[in-house]
Design an enzyme around this catalytic site. Structure first.
Site, PDB file in Angstrom:
ATOM      1  CG  ASP A  41      -4.478   4.894  -2.390  1.00 60.96           C
ATOM      2  OD1 ASP A  41      -3.451   4.482  -1.827  1.00 60.96           O
ATOM      3  OD2 ASP A  41      -5.619   4.562  -2.038  1.00 60.96           O
ATOM      4  CG  ASP A  46      -1.865   1.200   1.181  1.00 58.19           C
ATOM      5  OD1 ASP A  46      -2.509   1.417   0.148  1.00 58.19           O
ATOM      6  OD2 ASP A  46      -1.934   1.928   2.175  1.00 58.19           O
TER       7      ASP A  46
END
Length: 472
Positions: free
Chosen positions: A354, A154
């Site tokens: 993201d 992430d």
């Protein structure tokens, strides 16, 4: 949760194909795709890992085949809400329903470590980012001797953590054994007086705690009520034949929530405690990836890269959150025509790129114009009812429909020319929807639009680059 393999990567096949294919055939096919993957465009001096989509049958932590796509969207919306709250420096709208994590509960089960300050015993953790089933995973080695663990990758998280034995309070079900610090000769707990313990507040957005035996305690929490609490530790981390000693990470003793069957989380955000920054002295301040679709192979590469293949956009400085990656969306075209809006609308909200968000969020005016333009270009295609948060839907599958050419442009000249699979997302066997939604307080370039592109985060040069055809 929000938060990947490198010189080899496992390709993900469609769930339908997996359901109809014998397990041995799927395993052979996955192995063949790894061996056949072309990684010549990657720099040989970097560290490469295979990257898996968690919903693909080649993933070591595949989601259940009967999991509805609405669950993906629910988790994705939780992630967006928590990111919005994070940027606003305020609790998320779901905070009242989020259970308070009591640090003291971790130590009531531990006779060796107790005495947590009463003032820390019932502090609601600051919401971080939600981690659902739209994420990507890789294997990370830890300890001496090294053992592999499946980690969610992430870019929106800083602290890397994984579940640790004896799981004094709770561990979620994971694929493979839980890490046992006693089996690693290089493991060490980190004391409260270290700079790394002080850095936890910026890495997790929660205060560090301290045990009576001077062990630093981290508290990582996420927007869907998931959390991990445990001991800040250091050990040798490894990827293939590459190993780095004294890597700081969280050794989780109370890990609850929606982390799938992964062992934990690998953080690549801009923070002293992120994996990127800790490996940077050896490998440099950059990483790249190609996020695989349901029928392609991908990778995560940490370290130097070949700069000539990319078009770049500058990273934008923001006082909202200096650990996230901000860029500037400057325009969009549909069938070669710019959207019928003012250019200023694209920058009406800050924009984040993201890896853990599935559906891209755009400023409302931009989204409305995009939806209208795509629907107009596909006027011969039968419309379908809205699906969850997606309101521009069509009968059919993305691969079988004629869709307009759509491009996203960024300041500096970088662009993403979207294929049908980047533009639309299949939500069930008969419906596909525009993979965009209106933004709340920030626009977000999600992973559906990034799939099969090579994306490099060059933190040293303060830029992000895109290149088409990064993986199949």
């Amino acid at each position: 949760m929000a938060p990947a393999p490198l010189p080899l990567l496992v390709a993900a096949f469609s769930l339908l194909f997996a359901a109809a294919t014998p397990i041995r055939d799927v395993a052979d096919a996955c192995s063949s795709q790894v061996q056949a993957a072309d990684f010549e465009h990657l720099n040989s001096s970097a560290m490469h890992l295979p990257l898996h989509h968690s919903r693909g049958p080649c993933s070591p932590v595949s989601a259940p085949s009967d999991l509805p796509f609405s669950a993906v969207l629910t988790h994705d919306d939780s992630r967006i809400a928590s990111l919005a709250a994070r940027l606003a420096k305020a609790p998320s709208s779901s905070s009242s329903a989020r259970p308070t994590v009591t640090v003291a509960s971790l130590y009531r089960a531990n006779d060796e470590v107790d005495g947590v300050a009463a003032s820390l015993a019932s502090v609601p953790l600051t919401p971080g980012t939600s981690y659902g089933v739209g994420n990507y995973v890789t294997r990370m080695g830890l300890g001496t001797p090294a053992k592999p663990y499946i980690m969610v990758v992430d870019t929106g998280s800083s602290l890397t953590w994984l579940q640790c034995s004896p799981c004094r309070v709770s561990c979620h079900r994971q694929s493979g054994p839980v890490f046992d610090p006693k089996t690693s000769s290089s493991y060490a707990a980190v004391s409260c007086s270290t700079p790394q313990c002080n850095d936890l507040s910026t890495a997790t957005l929660n205060p560090a705690a301290c045990s009576s035996s001077d062990v630093c305690i981290y508290q990582a929490s996420y927007g869907d009520s998931s959390f991990s609490v445990g001991y800040l530790s250091k050990d040798t981390v490894s990827f293939g034949s590459n190993s780095v000693p004294n890597f700081y990470y969280g050794c989780g003793q109370d890990n609850e929530g929606l982390f799938g069957r992964s062992a934990g989380l690998m953080g690549l955000a801009r923070n002293k405690l992120s994996l990127l920054y800790q490996l940077a002295p050896t490998l440099g301040y950059s990483f790249s990836y190609c996020l695989p679709s349901s029928s392609s192979s991908g990778y995560l590469s940490i370290g130097s890269y070949n700069p000539g293949q990319y078009s770049y956009t500058p990273m934008v400085s923001s006082t909202l959150d200096d650990s996230l990656y901000f860029i500037k969306l400057s325009g969009m075209t549909v069938a070669g025509k710019p959207l019928a809006i003012s250019s200023s609308e694209y920058s009406s909200l800050p924009t984040i790129i993201d890896s853990g968000t599935v559906i891209t969020r755009l400023p409302t005016t931009v989204y409305d114009a995009l939806s209208k333009a795509v629907a107009g270009a596909m006027k011969g295609t039968k419309r379908a009812d809205a699906y969850s948060i997606l309101d521009t839907c069509f009968v059919g599958q993305a691969s079988s429909l004629r869709v307009p050419a759509v491009s996203m442009a960024f300041s500096g000249g970088a662009a993403l020319k979207l294929s049908a699979q980047n533009l639309l997302i299949d939500v069930d066997s008969s419906t596909t929807c525009l993979a965009f939604a209106p933004a709340r307080s920030a626009a977000i370039i999600g992973n559906t639009q990034q799939q099969t592109f090579s994306v490099v985060y060059d933190v040293k040069s303060n830029r992000i680059g895109f290149a088409a055809g990064g993986c199949r």
